[in-house]
Scaffold this active site. Structure first.
Site, PDB file in Angstrom:
ATOM      1  CG  HIS A   4      -1.941  -1.038   1.238  1.00  0.00           C
ATOM      2  ND1 HIS A   4      -3.008  -1.012   2.107  1.00  0.00           N
ATOM      3  CD2 HIS A   4      -2.112  -2.155   0.483  1.00  0.00           C
ATOM      4  CE1 HIS A   4      -3.787  -2.049   1.897  1.00  0.00           C
ATOM      5  NE2 HIS A   4      -3.252  -2.775   0.914  1.00  0.00           N
ATOM      6  CD  GLU A  28      -1.931   4.110   3.249  1.00  0.00           C
ATOM      7  OE1 GLU A  28      -1.656   3.476   2.196  1.00  0.00           O
ATOM      8  OE2 GLU A  28      -3.073   4.120   3.733  1.00  0.00           O
ATOM      9  CB  CYS A  72      -6.406  -0.606   5.443  1.00  0.00           C
ATOM     10  SG  CYS A  72      -4.693  -1.164   5.294  1.00  0.00           S
ATOM     11  CB  CYS A  99      -1.868   1.495   6.246  1.00  0.00           C
ATOM     12  SG  CYS A  99      -1.521   0.695   4.655  1.00  0.00           S
TER      13      CYS A  99
END
Length: 148
Positions: free
Chosen positions: A52, A54, A82, A85
């Site tokens: 992801h 992040e 999420c 993260c």
């Protein structure tokens, strides 16, 4: 003085969309206000469910600084992080998180797991939501509409 770096995160989200990735972008800003890492989602390109935006910026900045802590750093991301993260953000001790669109389905900050307010959270950054929310949401809406 506050300066939003969400435009750079939005540029990363747009680039991710062009690569066929879910269009989420993130930038990490050091205590001086300089962008030190930027990324868009790369889960497909890297065959990695943890890639992801992040996570990628945290990895870049930690590797560059040879540290696992990023105290004083601020994260700008186009979508509510999420739970995975959010946990990584807490572990890295990020100072502030600024995000664009809320994610009622998979979010882990204001929705779902609410990682930062959980009693087991080791660290809770300051959170600012709704930064460039309309534009962030529109990039996602267009991406998914084109795939239906």
């Amino acid at each position: 003085m506050f300066k939003s770096h969400m435009d750079a995160a939005l540029a990363e989200a747009r680039a991710a969309a062009l690569r066929g990735e879910v269009p989420v972008g993130a930038v990490l800003v050091d205590p001086t206000g300089a962008i030190v890492a930027r990324a868009g989602n790369r889960t497909r390109a890297l065959s990695d469910p943890t890639a992801h935006a992040e996570i990628l910026v945290l990895r870049q900045a930690c590797a560059a600084g040879q540290t696992e802590r990023l105290q004083g750093f601020d994260l700008y991301v186009t979508l509510e992080p999420c739970a995975m993260c959010a946990a990584a953000i807490a572990a890295a001790r990020i100072r502030r998180v600024y995000y664009g669109a809320s994610d009622p389905k998979s979010g882990g900050v204001a929705h779902g797991a609410c990682v930062f307010s959980h009693p087991q959270a080791h660290h809770a950054p300051e959170v600012y939501e709704g930064i460039a929310e309309v534009e962030s949401a529109e990039i996602l809406r267009q991406f998914f509409a084109a795939r239906r």
